[in-house]
Scaffold this active site. Structure first.
Site, PDB file in Angstrom:
ATOM      1  N   GLY A 274      12.122  16.103  84.310  1.00 29.94           N
ATOM      2  CA  GLY A 274      12.672  14.872  83.913  1.00 29.94           C
ATOM      3  C   GLY A 274      11.977  13.821  82.946  1.00 29.94           C
ATOM      4  O   GLY A 274      11.440  14.428  82.011  1.00 29.94           O
ATOM      5  N   SER A 275      11.982  12.611  82.973  1.00 35.49           N
ATOM      6  CA  SER A 275      11.625  11.861  81.942  1.00 35.49           C
ATOM      7  C   SER A 275      10.265  11.668  81.785  1.00 35.49           C
ATOM      8  O   SER A 275       9.688  11.005  80.920  1.00 35.49           O
ATOM      9  CB  SER A 275      12.013  10.020  82.304  1.00 35.49           C
ATOM     10  OG  SER A 275      13.564  10.266  82.280  1.00 35.49           O
ATOM     11  N   THR A 276       9.430  12.496  82.494  1.00 32.81           N
ATOM     12  CA  THR A 276       8.118  12.651  82.268  1.00 32.81           C
ATOM     13  C   THR A 276       7.819  13.370  80.873  1.00 32.81           C
ATOM     14  O   THR A 276       6.931  13.299  80.181  1.00 32.81           O
ATOM     15  CB  THR A 276       7.137  13.191  82.839  1.00 32.81           C
ATOM     16  OG1 THR A 276       7.810  14.851  83.396  1.00 32.81           O
ATOM     17  CG2 THR A 276       7.094  12.549  84.605  1.00 32.81           C
ATOM     18  N   GLU A 553      14.118   4.550  87.664  1.00 28.36           N
ATOM     19  CA  GLU A 553      13.581   5.014  86.504  1.00 28.36           C
ATOM     20  C   GLU A 553      14.861   5.990  86.339  1.00 28.36           C
ATOM     21  O   GLU A 553      15.512   6.437  87.259  1.00 28.36           O
ATOM     22  CB  GLU A 553      12.460   5.812  86.856  1.00 28.36           C
ATOM     23  CG  GLU A 553      11.874   6.556  85.552  1.00 28.36           C
ATOM     24  CD  GLU A 553      12.589   7.713  84.962  1.00 28.36           C
ATOM     25  OE1 GLU A 553      12.595   8.012  84.000  1.00 28.36           O
ATOM     26  OE2 GLU A 553      13.056   8.484  85.895  1.00 28.36           O
TER      27      GLU A 553
END
Length: 555
Positions: A274-276, A553
């Protein structure tokens, strides 16, 4: 006289034959009835933490065995034997019947006191031998990292398996004389000395491991999650100072062990991060010169159509700087930045970070992850890969990749072993780019970012949340998510990197900033204090914004 003479001649001839012509055969047969070569077991080396605390030790035990042809298996004796070794008489009879005439195990690895009570019975045909059993003082807290050994003292999982050659001793043997009851009455000679196994000192810190395990276990319980994993890395050396998973198991008692509890999620499971992954997309864009931290990216109206697919932001934000794309975690902004890069440059960068490749830790089942060849990428795939979809990596790989931001743009190999030598670093991005992204990651944990719950009192923190739908049979499932957070502290001089993953939180909240970030905060605070790291921020309570509970998030 002639008959007596013939008799003496026959006796002399027979004596000559026995003592000279057939001597070796007869001596061998005679020795087989009283002489034995027995194995002398070697003690397996201890596993220690970085401070010398024992994590795995071997304790002496006994294994009980029977020679069926020598044991008078009456019901009374079988019952008496069963009471001593805690085994049902029916099971004893079954094992004796299934064995050959020379050997059958009755019980493995019993306490020495049991063997002493057995000797007091004076039963013929019942014997015991000295062995070692592995004991793990930390129990379920360290199970996935240490693994365990089998009954023959051979490593089966984890460090025990990865370092089998180092830990295992080499058994010796000696020749003894036994009486008809199997008791040793004389030690004749030592044929080969036993060599004890070597101790192994890990980089793991037991204090931090306990903090990490308890925080993770509490989060999994609170959010009714399927499981979770956490990794703590020393940013200066690449040493793995803690690694834990939930659910777990007790390696000291594996009678009812479930296979699912043995999964080392942090090492063997690959998932979409994901957004990491957004900070890496931005770092590559900064390196290539296509953007600066102040470059404005239009994310309105919160959607971005690529062909027949549409990328969406959970909370449309309009015009954002590149730094704010990270702070607000905009999928649209990340996708627009990525499409100004080439697929080849993104693939090369991901490969340089270790995605899709082995970390060569020697750990059993280590996941390599998956990054498809750049020439197969379509525009929509390049866009979604920029925020962590369509790529699979392990939690350990993700934590390692963040060393480029915690350090000056270089990456170091990870190790489970405490080493005095300096790690061989590989430069991936420039120090300037690393520091710019570090500032963005610090913004992401402020009250205006997506993870204010990751803040730690007394320390400046930097990190990134991630929330990804799970891919099941090739389809993204709407109600199954993986929540994650990766960060480091203190920002002024990063010491620790912590990566947290919660699998399928099912208590209503599933965003990384709400589920995984608090775990990071608890563990980072406790770990930095345990290490005596000097604070670099005011020692005052964290004040979260009133709307923090609503911060979400992007998925």
């Amino acid at each position: 006289m002639a008959l007596f003479a013939a008799g003496f001649i026959a006796l002399i001839g027979r004596a000559f034959y026995l003592q000279h012509m057939n001597e070796h055969f007869l001596q061998k047969e005679g020795a087989s009835r009283y002489s034995r070569v027995i194995e002398v077991p070697a003690n397996r080396g201890r596993i220690l933490d970085r401070n010398g605390e024992p994590l795995a030790v071997s304790t002496p035990v006994r294994s009980i065995w029977v020679v069926p042809s020598e044991f008078d298996a009456t019901p009374a004796k079988i019952g008496q034997l069963g009471r001593v070794i805690d085994l049902h008489p029916r099971e004893i009879s079954k094992r004796i019947a299934a064995a050959d005439k020379d050997f059958a195990y009755l019980r493995r690895q019993v306490a020495p006191e049991v063997a002493e009570r057995l000797d007091a019975l004076g039963m013929s045909g019942i014997f015991h031998r000295r062995e070692y059993r592995r004991y793990y003082p930390g129990g379920d807290v360290m199970a996935h990292l240490l693994g365990f050994t089998g009954r023959d003292d051979i490593g089966q999982e984890g460090i025990e398996l990865a370092y089998q050659e180092h830990l295992a001793g080499k058994p010796g043997n000696r020749r003894v004389i036994k009486d008809r009851k199997g008791h040793i009455i004389e030690d004749v000679e030592g044929l080969r000395a036993a060599h004890e196994g070597r101790d192994l000192t890990l980089a793991l810190d037991s204090r931090i491991q306990n903090i990490a395990f308890r925080a993770l276990r509490q989060a999994v319980a609170d959010h009714r999650a399927v499981g979770g994993g956490i990794v703590v890395i020393d940013a200066t050396t690449g040493e793995i100072v803690a690694l834990a998973n939930v659910p777990t198991y007790n390696p000291n008692n594996r009678d009812h062990l479930r296979t699912s509890a043995m999964r080392n999620r942090a090492v063997t499971d690959a998932f979409e991060p994901g957004s990491t992954l957004k900070p890496f997309t931005v770092a590559l864009a900064l390196e290539s010169g296509t953007v600066t931290p102040q470059t404005q990216i239009q994310t309105a109206p919160g959607t971005f159509a690529i062909g027949s697919a549409t990328i969406r932001d959970a909370h449309p934000a309009g015009l954002l700087s590149v730094a704010e794309v990270i702070q607000k975690s905009s999928n649209v902004g990340s996708a627009r930045i990525a499409l100004n890069l080439t697929p080849e440059s993104m693939w090369t960068f991901f490969n340089g970070l270790g995605f899709g490749t082995s970390m060569r830790l020697g750990f059993p089942g280590e996941a390599t992850g998956k990054v498809r060849a750049a020439n197969t990428w379509r525009p929509i795939e390049q866009a979604t890969m920029s925020y962590g979809h369509g790529i699979a990596i392990s939690l350990l790989q993700l934590a390692r990749a963040y060393t480029v931001f915690a350090r000056d743009g270089d990456i170091v190999p990870l190790t489970f072993i405490r080493e005095s030598r300096s790690a061989q670093a590989k430069q991936v991005i420039s120090p300037k780019t690393a520091h710019e992204v570090r500032r963005m990651l610090e913004m992401a944990v402020q009250n205006e970012g997506t993870a204010p719950r990751a803040q730690v009192m007394g320390y400046r923190v930097a990190g990134k949340t991630g929330t990804a739908r799970k891919l099941v049979n090739g389809v993204y499932v709407a109600d199954q998510h993986i929540a994650s957070f990766v960060g480091f502290a203190p920002v002024s001089d990063p010491r620790l990197i912590i990566a947290v993953m919660i699998d399928e939180p099912r208590a209503g909240q599933y965003y990384g900033g709400l589920v995984a970030a608090p775990v990071f905060s608890t563990v980072m605070g406790g770990a930095l204090r345990a290490l005596g790291v000097v604070p670099d921020a005011p020692m005052k309570p964290i004040e979260l914004p009133s709307a923090a509970i609503a911060l979400k998030e992007s998925t």
